[in-house]
Scaffold this motif. Structure first.
Motif, short mmCIF file in Angstrom:
data_model
loop_
_atom_site.label_atom_id
_atom_site.label_comp_id
_atom_site.label_asym_id
_atom_site.label_seq_id
_atom_site.Cartn_x
_atom_site.Cartn_y
_atom_site.Cartn_z
N GLY A 79 15.19 34.81 42.33
CA GLY A 79 14.19 34.17 43.18
C GLY A 79 14.71 32.90 43.83
N TRP A 80 15.77 32.33 43.25
CA TRP A 80 16.37 31.11 43.79
C TRP A 80 17.84 31.29 44.13
N LYS A 81 18.49 32.32 43.56
CA LYS A 81 19.94 32.43 43.66
C LYS A 81 20.44 33.62 44.48
N PHE A 82 19.55 34.41 45.06
CA PHE A 82 19.99 35.61 45.78
C PHE A 82 20.81 35.22 47.01
N SER A 83 21.91 35.96 47.23
CA SER A 83 22.73 35.71 48.42
C SER A 83 22.79 36.93 49.32
N SER A 84 23.23 38.07 48.77
CA SER A 84 23.37 39.27 49.60
C SER A 84 23.30 40.52 48.74
N MET A 85 22.83 41.62 49.32
CA MET A 85 22.75 42.88 48.59
C MET A 85 24.13 43.46 48.31
N SER A 86 25.07 43.18 49.18
CA SER A 86 26.40 43.76 49.03
C SER A 86 27.46 42.67 49.08
N GLU A 87 28.47 42.83 48.24
CA GLU A 87 29.59 41.90 48.26
C GLU A 87 30.66 42.34 49.26
N ARG A 88 30.48 43.54 49.81
CA ARG A 88 31.49 44.09 50.71
C ARG A 88 31.11 43.94 52.18
N CYS A 89 29.82 44.09 52.46
CA CYS A 89 29.38 44.00 53.86
C CYS A 89 28.05 43.26 53.91
N TYR A 90 27.75 42.69 55.05
CA TYR A 90 26.56 41.85 55.21
C TYR A 90 25.59 42.53 56.16
N ASN A 91 24.37 42.76 55.68
CA ASN A 91 23.32 43.33 56.51
C ASN A 91 22.20 42.30 56.60
N GLU A 92 22.13 41.62 57.71
CA GLU A 92 21.21 40.49 57.84
C GLU A 92 19.75 40.91 57.67
N THR A 93 19.38 42.06 58.24
CA THR A 93 17.99 42.52 58.16
C THR A 93 17.59 42.84 56.73
N THR A 94 18.44 43.60 56.03
CA THR A 94 18.15 43.97 54.64
C THR A 94 18.12 42.74 53.75
#
Length: 330
Positions: free
Chosen positions: A175-190
Motif C-alpha cells: 500500500g506504500w511500497k508498490f513500484s511496478s508489476m514487472s521488473e522486466r518491463c514497465y506498463n504505465e496503465t497497469t
C-alpha cells in the motif's frame, strides 16, 4: 523351495493401469461430485504436486480454496442444526477439510519464498480486483485467533501461521511500497491501476497491521488523510485501562477522550498519529525557515549586486570627470 503364487504376483499392482493427470476442469468437477472425506482430502493434496503447478494463477481455484479454508482456525461454526451429527463427527470432518485447504494455500499461494522473476508467485492477484478483494476478506481482522501463531500447539500449524503472517506483512506494505508489476518491463496503465487500488486499500491494510502489532512500521511512511482517519478510529475506538481519577473508584477502563489519553492507554495507533503531527509541524517549521533563508539570501545577493553596480557607476562617473578634465586642458 517354491513360493506360493498367491503370495508373489507376476506383476506389480501399479502396472495394471496408467496414471493420468487431471485437468483443472476435471479437478473442479470431481470436487463438486465427491462427498467422501478421504477423496476431498486427496483432491486438496493433489494441488501441492507438480501436476497442479500451472493452476495457481487461476482465480477460480484460489477463490474456492479461500472459501474452503475460511474457518480453519475455529472462526466458523461447521455445525448444522438440521443435521444429526453424532459426536460432532460431521463438523470435525468439515474442520479437517478447511485446515487442509489452509495448509495447501500456505504451501502454494501464501508462500512468499516461491518467487517468479523476483516477485512472489501471488503477485498476479494485484491486477485481479475480484480476487484481490477476496484475499482481503480472508484476512479480515475479526477472525478468531487468526494472527497469533502461539495459540497453536501443533508445530506445523504454527509454521503455516508464520507463513501467513509473512504474506500479510509483504501484502499490506505494498500500500506504500508498490513500484511496478514487472521488473522486466514497465506498463504505465497497469501499474497506475494497481497503485491506485493499493493506495485506496490503505485503511484495510492498517487494520491488518494492527492485528500483526506492526503499526509502528507506519512511522517511516507518508500518511494520507484516509490512513490518518483509520488510525484515529482505531485509537479512539478501543477501551484502555487508565490511572484512577477518583479515590476508591473500582475501575477506570474506558475509551479515551483524546489521542494523548490513548497514548497513555498504550495505543500504538495514537502514537503514530501524534508522531506524524509532530513530524509535519516540524517539516513546516523547517520549510518556513528554509524559505525565509532563501528570501534573505536573495535579498543579500540583490544588495550585493546593487552595491557592485553602484561601485561601477561611481567608477564610470569618475572616469567621465577625468576625461572631461583632460579635454579642457587641451
Amino acid at each position: 523351495m517354491s513360493q506360493d503364487p498367491r503370495v508373489v504376483k507376476a506383476k506389480h499392482p501399479l502396472m495394471t493401469f496408467v496414471p493420468t493427470a487431471y485437468s483443472l476442469e476435471e479437478w473442479m468437477a470431481k470436487w463438486k461430485e465427491t462427498k467422501k472425506l478421504g477423496d476431498l482430502l486427496g483432491l486438496l493434496h493433489l494441488l501441492t504436486t507438480g501436476e497442479a503447478q500451472w493452476w495457481w494463477k487461476e482465480a477460480e481455484l484460489v477463490s474456492l480454496l479461500l472459501d474452503i479454508a475460511n474457518g480453519y482456525d475455529g472462526g466458523y461454526d461447521f455445525h448444522d442444526r438440521q443435521e444429526y451429527d453424532y459426536n460432532n463427527e460431521i463438523a470435525r470432518n468439515r474442520q479437517k477439510i478447511s485446515e487442509k485447504a489452509f495448509g495447501v494455500l500456505c504451501a502454494k499461494f501464501f508462500n512468499g519464498g516461491a518467487r517468479d522473476g523476483g516477485h512472489p508467485l501471488w503477485w498476479w492477484i494485484l491486477e485481479h480486483d475480484v480476487l484481490f478483494q477476496k484475499v482481503l476478506w480472508f484476512l479480515r481482522p475479526d477472525r478468531k485467533n487468526y494472527f497469533d501463531s502461539s495459540f497453536y500447539s501443533d508445530a506445523n500449524i504454527r509454521h503455516q501461521q508464520e507463513m501467513l503472517r509473512e504474506f500479510m506483512r509483504e501484502f499490506t506494505r505494498l500500500g506504500w511500497k508498490f513500484s511496478s508489476m514487472s521488473e522486466r518491463c514497465y506498463n504505465e496503465t497497469t501499474d497506475e491501476s494497481v497503485r491506485n487500488r493499493l493506495v485506496a486499500t490503505r485503511p484495510q491494510f492498517i487494520e491488518i497491521l494492527d492485528q500483526l502489532k506492526e503499526l509502528n512500521w507506519l512511522n517511516t511512511q507518508e500518511l494520507d488523510e484516509a490512513s490518518l482517519k483509520k488510525l484515529v478510529e482505531l485509537a479512539m475506538g478501543k477501551s484502555y485501562s487508565f490511572p484512577h481519577e477518583r479515590a476508591f473508584s473500582s475501575s477506570n477502563y474506558r475509551k479515551p477522550a483524546s489521542l494523548q489519553e490513548a497514548v497513555l492507554g498504550g495505543s500504538v495507533a495514537a502514537q503514530v498519529v501524534l508522531l506524524h503531527r509532530v513530524r509535519e509541524r516540524e517539516r513546516k517549521r523547517i520549510k518556513a525557515l528554509y524559505e525565509k533563508s532563501c528570501k534573505e539570501q536573495k535579498e543579500a545577493d540583490r544588495q550585493r549586486a546593487l552595491k557592485v553596480l553602484e561601485t561601477e557607476q561611481a567608477k564610470l562617473a569618475q572616469m567621465a570627470i577625468e576625461l572631461e578634465g583632460q579635454s579642457g586642458k587641451r
